[in-house]
Design an enzyme around this catalytic site. Structure first.
Site, mmCIF file in Angstrom:
data_model
loop_
_atom_site.group_PDB
_atom_site.id
_atom_site.type_symbol
_atom_site.label_atom_id
_atom_site.label_comp_id
_atom_site.label_asym_id
_atom_site.label_seq_id
_atom_site.Cartn_x
_atom_site.Cartn_y
_atom_site.Cartn_z
ATOM 1 N N LYS A 246 7.808 11.626 1.167
ATOM 2 C CA LYS A 246 6.428 11.838 1.614
ATOM 3 C C LYS A 246 6.204 13.257 2.129
ATOM 4 C CE LYS A 246 5.098 7.081 2.486
ATOM 5 N NZ LYS A 246 4.799 6.039 3.471
ATOM 6 N N ARG A 280 12.167 1.705 3.210
ATOM 7 C CA ARG A 280 11.528 1.606 1.891
ATOM 8 C C ARG A 280 11.740 2.935 1.174
ATOM 9 N NH1 ARG A 280 6.698 2.869 -0.518
ATOM 10 N NH2 ARG A 280 5.832 1.328 -1.958
HETATM 11 N N1 HH2 Z 1 4.165 3.798 1.496
HETATM 12 C C1 HH2 Z 1 3.642 3.801 0.258
HETATM 13 C C2 HH2 Z 1 3.237 2.608 -0.345
HETATM 14 N N2 HH2 Z 1 3.389 1.438 0.286
HETATM 15 N N3 HH2 Z 1 4.132 0.203 2.141
HETATM 16 C C3 HH2 Z 1 4.667 0.152 3.363
HETATM 17 N N4 HH2 Z 1 4.841 -1.018 3.969
HETATM 18 N N5 HH2 Z 1 5.049 1.300 4.011
HETATM 19 C C4 HH2 Z 1 4.904 2.522 3.456
HETATM 20 O O1 HH2 Z 1 5.248 3.532 4.109
HETATM 21 C C5 HH2 Z 1 4.334 2.602 2.148
HETATM 22 C C6 HH2 Z 1 3.947 1.390 1.516
HETATM 23 C C7 HH2 Z 1 3.526 5.090 -0.483
HETATM 24 O O2 HH2 Z 1 4.672 5.302 -1.318
HETATM 25 P P1 HH2 Z 1 4.678 5.041 -2.897
HETATM 26 O O3 HH2 Z 1 4.485 3.600 -3.169
HETATM 27 O O4 HH2 Z 1 5.875 5.635 -3.526
HETATM 28 O O5 HH2 Z 1 3.445 5.896 -3.380
HETATM 29 P P2 HH2 Z 1 2.115 5.491 -4.126
HETATM 30 O O6 HH2 Z 1 1.257 4.770 -3.131
HETATM 31 O O7 HH2 Z 1 1.530 6.805 -4.563
HETATM 32 O O8 HH2 Z 1 2.460 4.586 -5.271
#
Ligand code: HH2
Length: 311
Positions: A246, A280
């Site tokens: 991030k 995660r």
């Molecule tokens: N961060 C993202 C998505 N979902 N869920 C939880 N519980 N906590 C987090 O920190 C979190 C989450 C963002 O990461 P990513 O899924 O890789 O990105 P994108 O939303 O662009 O798919």
């Protein structure tokens, strides 16, 4: 509490791992469960999206996504987190039908080959319900029950839920977020969300809290949350932290998303040391190794067993 005859106070705390983490069993549907607290729990990110912020995580083809999840399992993931909507700052709106059409085929393909714990990253009760019907175990709700019907859907299936803090919504959340005291406000929000979940019938052993790194937070807020994670862990539920690749990693290293693995692993170890139970992550193999070594090497605290007396 009255001192015992020996002048010692009986300890009525749950058992703690040597790291100070509380050993807990996370209840899942169908009599399944997951042990938390004894070793770092790794949640592998499976993005069924064409637009997630880390290009390397995008797996829009359901078979490739299921294979990726299987590979992550072999690399040491404990939970696979399937998400069909990018929630990066400024992300595009995804229709419910589109979210379902990305998610369900991948979930089905994975369930044909594995019974491993699966969470579904969705804010929609209807999507959560469909995913739970296909064998998902946990709903990862970044809106913490904003959709009416979400809590009831989770309770009805005896599934677990991740309640995450977000200030605003992904479209606008990074437009100058302000807090008087970020870590305290986030802890208060999560405590209230847990009460709502309990009120809807979700079991106490099925709730996970997440401070939501990067969701309506500046660098100073993210660091405050990580440095004072005890405000969240002391609420009495397992805590999940997601900081993989991030912006906070980029702001501290000056590196672009593809170069953020090492920083992410360092931060995951720090988050675990700060009390997080579940990390995660995009990079399962490397993070698993780092967390296992980190957990093995930190000084071990002598910990009283439940009911054992201490001075
Ligand atoms: N961060 C993202 C998505 N979902 N869920 C939880 N519980 N906590 C987090 O920190 C979190 C989450 C963002 O990461 P990513 O899924 O890789 O990105 P994108 O939303 O662009 O798919």
């Amino acid at each position: 509490m009255n001192p015992t005859a020996s002048g010692r106070i009986p300890v009525a705390e749950p058992p703690r791992a040597a790291s100070g983490h509380i050993a807990r069993t996370l209840g899942l549907p169908g009599g399944k469960s997951l042990e938390l607290g004894l070793r770092p729990c790794v949640m592998g990110i499976v993005n069924l999206t064409p637009d997630s912020f880390w290009e390397g995580s995008r797996k829009p083809d359901p078979r490739i996504a299921a294979d990726t999840a299987l590979a992550m399992l072999a690399e040491g993931a404990d939970i696979l987190d399937f998400g069909a909507e990018s929630t990066r700052p400024g992300s595009a709106f995804v229709e419910e039908a589109e979210e379902l059409s990305r998610l369900i085929p991948a979930l089905r393909a994975f369930r044909k080959v594995s019974n491993a714990p699966v969470s579904v990253d969705t804010r929609r009760a209807m999507v959560a319900k469909a995913a739970l019907d296909e064998g998902a175990d946990i709903v990862n709700d970044i809106s913490a029950l904003a959709d009416p019907g979400m809590a009831e859907a989770v309770a009805a299936m005896r599934a677990a839920i991740v309640l995450m803090h977000m200030k605003g919504n992904p479209a606008t959340m990074q437009q100058n977020p302000e807090y008087a005291d970020c870590a305290v406000e986030v802890a208060e929000f999560l405590a209230a969300a847990a009460v709502r979940a309990l009120g809807a019938g979700i079991g106490r052993d099925r709730i996970i809290l997440d401070p939501g790194i990067g969701f309506g937070k500046k660098l100073e807020h993210n660091l405050d949350l990580l440095r004072r994670l005890y405000l969240e862990t002391s609420l009495g539920y397992p805590v999940l932290v997601g900081l993989s690749r991030k912006r906070v990693i980029g702001e501290l290293t000056g590196r672009a998303v593809p170069e953020r693995m090492a920083g992410s692993i360092g931060a995951a170890c720090a988050a675990w040391a700060g009390g997080a139970d579940i990390l995660r992550v995009h990079d399962v193999a490397a993070t698993r190794d780092a967390l296992d070594l980190f957990a093995a090497c930190v000084p071990q605290m002598p910990v009283p067993k439940t009911g054992e007396a201490v001075r």
